[in-house]
Scaffold this active site. Structure first.
Site, short mmCIF file in Angstrom:
data_model
loop_
_atom_site.label_atom_id
_atom_site.label_comp_id
_atom_site.label_asym_id
_atom_site.label_seq_id
_atom_site.Cartn_x
_atom_site.Cartn_y
_atom_site.Cartn_z
N ASP A 135 0.85 -1.19 0.00
CA ASP A 135 0.00 0.00 0.00
C ASP A 135 0.89 1.24 0.00
O ASP A 135 1.99 1.21 0.55
CB ASP A 135 -0.90 0.01 1.24
CG ASP A 135 -2.14 0.88 1.06
OD1 ASP A 135 -3.25 0.32 0.98
OD2 ASP A 135 -2.00 2.12 0.98
N TYR A 150 -14.47 8.04 -11.73
CA TYR A 150 -14.25 6.77 -11.03
C TYR A 150 -14.83 5.57 -11.80
O TYR A 150 -14.16 4.54 -12.00
CB TYR A 150 -14.88 6.87 -9.64
CG TYR A 150 -14.81 5.62 -8.79
CD1 TYR A 150 -13.61 5.18 -8.26
CD2 TYR A 150 -15.96 4.88 -8.52
CE1 TYR A 150 -13.55 4.03 -7.48
CE2 TYR A 150 -15.92 3.74 -7.73
CZ TYR A 150 -14.71 3.33 -7.22
OH TYR A 150 -14.66 2.19 -6.44
N ARG A 207 -30.25 2.19 -1.90
CA ARG A 207 -28.97 1.50 -2.08
C ARG A 207 -29.03 0.14 -1.38
O ARG A 207 -29.88 -0.10 -0.52
CB ARG A 207 -27.82 2.26 -1.41
CG ARG A 207 -27.44 3.58 -1.99
CD ARG A 207 -26.72 3.44 -3.32
NE ARG A 207 -26.26 4.73 -3.81
CZ ARG A 207 -27.03 5.65 -4.38
NH1 ARG A 207 -28.32 5.43 -4.54
NH2 ARG A 207 -26.53 6.80 -4.80
N GLN A 256 -33.11 8.30 -1.72
CA GLN A 256 -32.25 7.49 -2.60
C GLN A 256 -32.18 6.07 -2.03
O GLN A 256 -32.12 5.89 -0.81
CB GLN A 256 -30.81 7.99 -2.67
CG GLN A 256 -30.49 9.44 -2.71
CD GLN A 256 -30.38 10.07 -1.34
OE1 GLN A 256 -31.39 10.27 -0.69
NE2 GLN A 256 -29.19 10.42 -0.91
N SER A 275 -16.50 -2.04 -9.59
CA SER A 275 -17.51 -1.36 -8.78
C SER A 275 -18.84 -1.28 -9.51
O SER A 275 -18.89 -1.25 -10.76
CB SER A 275 -17.01 0.05 -8.48
OG SER A 275 -18.06 0.87 -8.07
P1 NAD Z 1 -9.62 2.01 0.65
O1 NAD Z 1 -9.44 3.43 0.20
O2 NAD Z 1 -9.83 1.76 2.09
O3 NAD Z 1 -8.42 1.09 0.14
C1 NAD Z 1 -7.73 1.36 -1.04
C2 NAD Z 1 -6.24 1.36 -0.69
O4 NAD Z 1 -5.49 1.59 -1.91
C3 NAD Z 1 -5.87 2.50 0.28
O5 NAD Z 1 -5.29 1.98 1.45
C4 NAD Z 1 -4.88 3.35 -0.51
O6 NAD Z 1 -3.83 3.88 0.28
C5 NAD Z 1 -4.35 2.34 -1.52
N1 NAD Z 1 -3.77 3.02 -2.67
C6 NAD Z 1 -4.23 4.11 -3.33
N2 NAD Z 1 -3.37 4.49 -4.27
C7 NAD Z 1 -2.31 3.62 -4.20
C8 NAD Z 1 -1.08 3.53 -4.89
N3 NAD Z 1 -0.75 4.38 -5.86
N4 NAD Z 1 -0.24 2.52 -4.54
C9 NAD Z 1 -0.56 1.65 -3.54
N5 NAD Z 1 -1.71 1.71 -2.85
C10 NAD Z 1 -2.57 2.70 -3.19
O7 NAD Z 1 -10.85 1.46 -0.22
P2 NAD Z 1 -11.64 0.07 -0.10
O8 NAD Z 1 -13.02 0.41 0.30
O9 NAD Z 1 -10.89 -0.91 0.69
O10 NAD Z 1 -11.67 -0.38 -1.63
C11 NAD Z 1 -10.85 -1.42 -2.16
C12 NAD Z 1 -11.17 -1.61 -3.63
O11 NAD Z 1 -12.55 -1.94 -3.80
C13 NAD Z 1 -10.95 -0.37 -4.50
O12 NAD Z 1 -10.48 -0.76 -5.76
C14 NAD Z 1 -12.32 0.21 -4.63
O13 NAD Z 1 -12.46 1.01 -5.78
C15 NAD Z 1 -13.16 -1.05 -4.70
N6 NAD Z 1 -14.56 -0.82 -4.30
C16 NAD Z 1 -14.87 -0.54 -3.00
C17 NAD Z 1 -16.19 -0.32 -2.66
C18 NAD Z 1 -16.59 -0.01 -1.23
O14 NAD Z 1 -17.79 0.17 -0.98
N7 NAD Z 1 -15.67 0.09 -0.29
C19 NAD Z 1 -17.20 -0.39 -3.63
C20 NAD Z 1 -16.85 -0.67 -4.94
C21 NAD Z 1 -15.52 -0.90 -5.27
#
Ligand code: NAD
Length: 333
Positions: free
Chosen positions: A39, A154, A227, A225, A123
């Protein structure tokens, strides 16, 4: 039913310092896997961190960091993204799109290596906005992503990256799997600072109102809304099931328990034992009017779907956020 494959024990979770990544690392570790987590955040800011896991601070926008992250690993989970709730993604479209570098460089890094599987976290924001204009939703089926009209910024990045996975699989034989997550919530996630999503934000606001005695809450939009929200344990389980299946095309991973934002607030108020005055902010970012996950495909292919009740998951999420917040406020408990 989809076939399930057993694979090597060497697993890397990209985005392992984040919310879903942290829970996945915890679960893989419980299974006795050899886990690496990568990360960009300093280790002190990771939501969950374990001493028996190889923790690497790497900026996965960079090709060489992606090479380091996947080196020697058999299973690659890509959960790294610069993202957040509606407040973040509506105001940071370029940052969201730059995340395309992570998936691109990870795929290039695994292309020349022998790996068992590559997982990409997509997503529900990939779905066509015109199918989400009414709170009275028809649940989204996988084919509803096309013709494409994804969430600006996004959602387009996610849709593009999904297709990149598909073409790396078809053209270079990279064994990719893709899940489309629908709103995931739970403890050890963001609940303040601007990147939080609705369940955590509502818990925080209710707790703030309770601790301060103000008994008012601001809600983004008119509260009508709709969800669905998936508890983190279902997400972690479904992610691994999809990873180990032979499901090649992107598949929904979400709860089909539909609620309005007002109902979400009702549940959190019940858990907190308070009733608050609701102030609706109609100019705040609120996303599409209605969205739900059609789980026909996952039930058919995996004979499973996320099933943890919203009330049960929110109870655990609320308690965790309450503990975090009340530790900061003297005499709050
Ligand atoms: P989060 O923000 O908690 O985790 C994402 C992590 O990616 C963060 O810790 C961030 O520091 C890291 N990151 C960002 N840029 C980076 C880089 N350049 N190099 C290394 N690490 C990097 O989000 P999450 O909720 O755990 O989401 C995880 C995945 O699931 C993501 O791809 C997100 O788009 C997808 N997602 C999440 C949800 C949700 O409801 N949480 C819904 C749809 C999709």
């Amino acid at each position: 039913m989809a076939a399930v494959t057993i694979m090597s024990d060497k697993v890397v979770v990209c985005g392992g310092g984040g919310f879903i990544g942290g829970h996945l690392v915890a679960d893989l570790r419980r299974q006795g896997k050899s886990v690496r987590a990568a990360d960009v955040k300093p280790l002190s800011e990771w939501y969950q961190r374990f001493d028996d896991v190889e923790n690497l601070q790497l900026d996965l926008d960079l090709r060489e960091s992606c090479e380091e992250a996947v080196d020697g690993m058999a299973e690659i989970y890509n959960l790294a993204a610069d993202m957040g709730g509606m407040g973040f993604i509506e105001n940071n479209k370029a940052l969201c799109m730059i995340t395309v570098l992570i998936n691109t460089h990870l795929l290039l890094a695994v292309k020349e290596r022998k790996i068992d599987r590559y997982f990409y976290a997509s997503s529900a924001c990939v779905y066509n906005a015109e199918k989400q204009t009414s709170p009275d939703v028809v649940a989204l089926r996988e084919e509803d992503a096309y013709p494409a009209l994804a969430e600006d910024g996004y959602g387009w990045e996610k849709l593009f990256s999904e297709r990149m996975c598909r073409h790396f699989r078809e053209d270079f034989g990279v064994p990719t799997r893709v899940a489309r997550y629908h709103n995931v919530y739970g403890p050890f996630g963001t609940f303040e600072g601007g990147r939080e999503k609705a369940p955590a934000a509502i818990c925080r606001k209710v707790i703030q109102a309770k601790l301060s005695g103000s008994h008012e809450i601001e809600i983004w939009g008119d509260g009508h809304q709709t969800r669905s929200f998936m508890y983190i344990d279902d997400c972690v389980k479904g992610t691994q099931m999809i990873m180990h299946s032979d499901i090649l095309e992107p598949i929904n991973l979400g709860s089909s328990e539909l609620v309005t934002i007002n109902q979400l607030v009702d549940i959190v108020e019940q858990i907190a034992g308070v009733k608050l005055k609701r102030n609706y902010n109609l100019s705040a970012p609120k996303g599409v009017n209605g969205r739900n996950s059609d789980n026909t495909m996952i039930k058919r292919l995996l004979n499973w779907e996320p099933s943890i009740r919203l009330r049960d998951g929110l109870e655990k999420t609320y308690r965790w956020i309450y503990d975090q917040m009340s530790q900061r406020v003297p005499h709050a408990a």
